[in-house]
Enzyme design. Structure first.
Site, mmCIF file in Angstrom:
data_model
loop_
_atom_site.group_PDB
_atom_site.id
_atom_site.type_symbol
_atom_site.label_atom_id
_atom_site.label_comp_id
_atom_site.label_asym_id
_atom_site.label_seq_id
_atom_site.Cartn_x
_atom_site.Cartn_y
_atom_site.Cartn_z
ATOM 1 N N GLU A 92 0.840 -1.195 0.000
ATOM 2 C CA GLU A 92 0.000 0.000 0.000
ATOM 3 C C GLU A 92 0.876 1.246 0.000
ATOM 4 O O GLU A 92 0.401 2.347 0.290
ATOM 5 C CB GLU A 92 -0.943 0.011 1.204
ATOM 6 C CG GLU A 92 -0.250 0.021 2.560
ATOM 7 C CD GLU A 92 -1.201 0.369 3.690
ATOM 8 O OE1 GLU A 92 -1.472 1.569 3.863
ATOM 9 O OE2 GLU A 92 -1.663 -0.556 4.385
ATOM 10 N N CYS A 126 -3.261 -3.522 4.504
ATOM 11 C CA CYS A 126 -2.313 -4.555 4.936
ATOM 12 C C CYS A 126 -2.637 -5.945 4.400
ATOM 13 O O CYS A 126 -1.893 -6.890 4.664
ATOM 14 C CB CYS A 126 -2.277 -4.604 6.464
ATOM 15 S SG CYS A 126 -1.918 -3.016 7.234
ATOM 16 N N THR A 168 3.221 4.128 15.708
ATOM 17 C CA THR A 168 2.813 2.814 15.209
ATOM 18 C C THR A 168 3.329 2.566 13.793
ATOM 19 O O THR A 168 2.761 1.774 13.043
ATOM 20 C CB THR A 168 1.284 2.657 15.232
ATOM 21 O OG1 THR A 168 0.676 3.649 14.393
ATOM 22 C CG2 THR A 168 0.740 2.799 16.640
ATOM 23 N N HIS A 258 -1.913 -10.369 12.058
ATOM 24 C CA HIS A 258 -1.431 -9.070 11.595
ATOM 25 C C HIS A 258 -1.088 -8.247 12.827
ATOM 26 O O HIS A 258 -1.862 -8.216 13.801
ATOM 27 C CB HIS A 258 -2.498 -8.373 10.761
ATOM 28 C CG HIS A 258 -2.153 -6.956 10.437
ATOM 29 N ND1 HIS A 258 -0.975 -6.609 9.811
ATOM 30 C CD2 HIS A 258 -2.821 -5.801 10.668
ATOM 31 C CE1 HIS A 258 -0.929 -5.303 9.668
ATOM 32 N NE2 HIS A 258 -2.033 -4.781 10.183
ATOM 33 N N LYS A 263 0.155 -5.163 21.459
ATOM 34 C CA LYS A 263 -1.004 -5.257 22.351
ATOM 35 C C LYS A 263 -2.235 -5.757 21.597
ATOM 36 O O LYS A 263 -3.075 -6.474 22.157
ATOM 37 C CB LYS A 263 -1.286 -3.888 22.984
ATOM 38 C CG LYS A 263 -2.251 -3.932 24.174
ATOM 39 C CD LYS A 263 -1.688 -4.812 25.290
ATOM 40 C CE LYS A 263 -2.525 -4.776 26.561
ATOM 41 N NZ LYS A 263 -2.390 -3.501 27.282
ATOM 42 N N LYS A 267 -4.472 -9.046 22.510
ATOM 43 C CA LYS A 267 -5.927 -9.006 22.618
ATOM 44 C C LYS A 267 -6.590 -9.963 21.635
ATOM 45 O O LYS A 267 -7.670 -10.500 21.919
ATOM 46 C CB LYS A 267 -6.435 -7.576 22.400
ATOM 47 C CG LYS A 267 -6.135 -6.640 23.564
ATOM 48 C CD LYS A 267 -6.787 -5.279 23.359
ATOM 49 C CE LYS A 267 -6.566 -4.374 24.565
ATOM 50 N NZ LYS A 267 -7.239 -3.058 24.410
ATOM 51 N N ASN A 324 5.105 -1.772 12.675
ATOM 52 C CA ASN A 324 4.091 -2.173 11.698
ATOM 53 C C ASN A 324 4.667 -2.126 10.283
ATOM 54 O O ASN A 324 5.148 -1.092 9.836
ATOM 55 C CB ASN A 324 2.889 -1.232 11.804
ATOM 56 C CG ASN A 324 1.706 -1.684 10.974
ATOM 57 O OD1 ASN A 324 1.724 -2.756 10.381
ATOM 58 N ND2 ASN A 324 0.673 -0.868 10.935
ATOM 59 N N SER A 356 -7.288 -2.735 6.460
ATOM 60 C CA SER A 356 -8.358 -1.748 6.615
ATOM 61 C C SER A 356 -9.063 -1.525 5.289
ATOM 62 O O SER A 356 -8.531 -1.760 4.212
ATOM 63 C CB SER A 356 -7.777 -0.428 7.118
ATOM 64 O OG SER A 356 -7.402 -0.530 8.476
#
Length: 444
Positions: A92, A126, A168, A258, A263, A267, A324, A356
């Site tokens: 991207e 991504c 990030t 991904h 964090k 999760k 990232n 996204s």
């Protein structure tokens, strides 16, 4: 490896035979960046779960990253460029709205006289690298396959405007060699896809910088709702495939996600455990936050610590240090997991890919044998050793590098002025952009 000729029909046991990773040398420590940004103590290190972040100065772009990682794959594994029949790129970070990154990679094939190379670019945040992988595997399994190898390239540079999202970022590239009778094969029955429309993250045409526009809360909502749906559908298909109930604890050896920040990976593991106990949030509660409140999250984060260490950490540690990498994120984690001593024939790897906008997929890979051994190793280090050779920069140096990238995005002609680190041997770098926007590269 036997290739060439015109096969009858497609290939069998198609998958990944070799993996090559390239990571830019420059990095900034997250603890130092916290202080520089006057962020609360631990916001980046504990809150995001990140240790450091790699970045590119103005002399690297998605073309140079792709040229470097593909040339290293060809050189390291002794691959004759004439034996490559498809190159497909997921990114991207393209710098041209018309010309594909793949077309730039074709410069590596000119000396061999091989211009008959199928494939172009895949773009959806991504997820593009996963789409490129699936396309290349489908080509090799089809009647269109001509007996040659495929290469999938995942390359991106994640940069953000000054503000809360800048921490990030990251950068990296992966080249996957796709072959028949491969060491690492896709299990065709074990795949679930979920896609939709969202403006949670996008890059409008005509913007004067490479920075995206993003709405973080909407991205997290898309990410987890897609994870819920993909996992629910994957379990149903896995039960049919296995002939018994699917159990992520016993049926999966490695879990890869991904990883925009660690964090979110933690999760995600907790979320899978919650879904095992409570069924799909997407089916029963949608985006109802009461089902996934802080107390529930904390409960499942605690209960999945062992699962994380046993099944996730082997791949996730590298993203904590690099940051990232967009399309490359999932596949750099795969490369790290494959370096684990526990990655032996018979292991199943479960992967969750998300981009996204949005596109998502959960699928599995099975290890059949050891990966292809390099023919020209040249002392190539492990990922751990590779990252130990990085150049640690101050937050001030990082900020100035981002300013140079902003200038490079807007100006023509442009000559890179980076002085933070010399390109290492065999890497490509941007030499100049002329008055028409044409880019030239040089390999050290």
């Amino acid at each position: 490896m036997e290739t060439g000729g015109i096969p009858q029909g497609g290939a069998k046991y198609v998958g990944i035979q070799a993996v090559q990773v390239y990571v830019p040398r420059l990095c900034v420590q997250m603890q130092e960046l916290e202080r520089f940004d006057a962020a609360s103590s631990g916001k980046y290190v504990t809150g995001l779960g990140q240790e450091s972040m790699h970045f590119c100065d103005d002399n690297e772009d998605v073309h140079s990253l792709s040229l470097t990682v593909v040339s290293q794959l060809l050189e390291r594994y002794g691959i004759d460029p004439k034996m490559v029949g498809r190159v497909e790129v997921g990114t991207e970070s393209a710098v041209d709205r018309s010309k594909s990154v793949k077309s730039v990679i074709m410069s590596l094939f000119e000396a061999s006289g091989n211009g008959e190379v199928d494939g172009l670019d895949c773009t959806n945040a991504c997820y593009g690298g996963t789409a490129a992988l699936f396309n290349t595997v489908a080509w090799m399994e089809s009647s269109l396959w001509d007996g040659r190898l495929g290469i999938v390239v995942c390359a991106d540079i994640a940069t953000y405007a000054p503000g809360p999202a800048r921490c990030t970022g990251g950068a990296g590239a992966v080249a996957l060699l796709i072959a028949p009778n491969a060491a690492l094969v896709l299990e065709p029955a074990l795949r679930s896809t979920w896609m939709g429309h969202s403006y949670d993250f996008y890059k409008p045409v005509g913007d004067t910088s490479e920075y995206p526009i993003l709405f973080g809360e909407e991205t997290l909502s898309c990410f987890f709702n897609a994870l819920d749906t993909c996992y629910g559908r994957f379990r149903q298909r896995a039960e049919k495939f296995l002939g018994r109930p699917f159990d992520v604890g016993s049926d999966v050896d490695f879990l890869l996600f991904h990883a925009p920040f660690n964090k979110l990976v933690r999760k995600s593991v907790a979320r899978l455990a919650f879904l095992e106990d409570n069924g799909s949030l997407a089916e029963h509660a949608g985006t109802n936050k009461e089902c996934w409140d802080r107390a529930t999250q904390h409960k499942y984060l605690e209960s999945t610590k062992t699962m994380y260490e046993q099944k996730v950490h082997a791949g996730a540690w590298v993203a904590k240090r690099i940051g990232n990498c967009y399309t490359a994120s999932l596949y750099i984690s795969l490369a790290a997991a494959l370096e684990s001593q526990r990655a032996v024939p018979g292991c199943r790897i479960l992967l969750y890919s998300f981009g996204s906008g949005f596109a998502s997929c959960m699928y599995s890979l099975k290890i059949r044998s050891a990966l292809m051994r390099p023919q020209r190793d040249h002392g190539e280090p492990s990922l751990q050793a590779l990252l130990e050779k990085r150049v640690v920069c101050s937050p001030e140096q990082f900020t100035k590098a981002m300013q140079r990238r902003e200038q490079a995005w807007r100006e023509r002609p442009y000559h890179p002025v980076s002085g933070l680190a010399e390109p290492v041997e065999s890497t490509f770098y941007l030499e100049a952009v002329d008055e028409f926007g044409r880019r030239s590269y040089r390999q050290r």
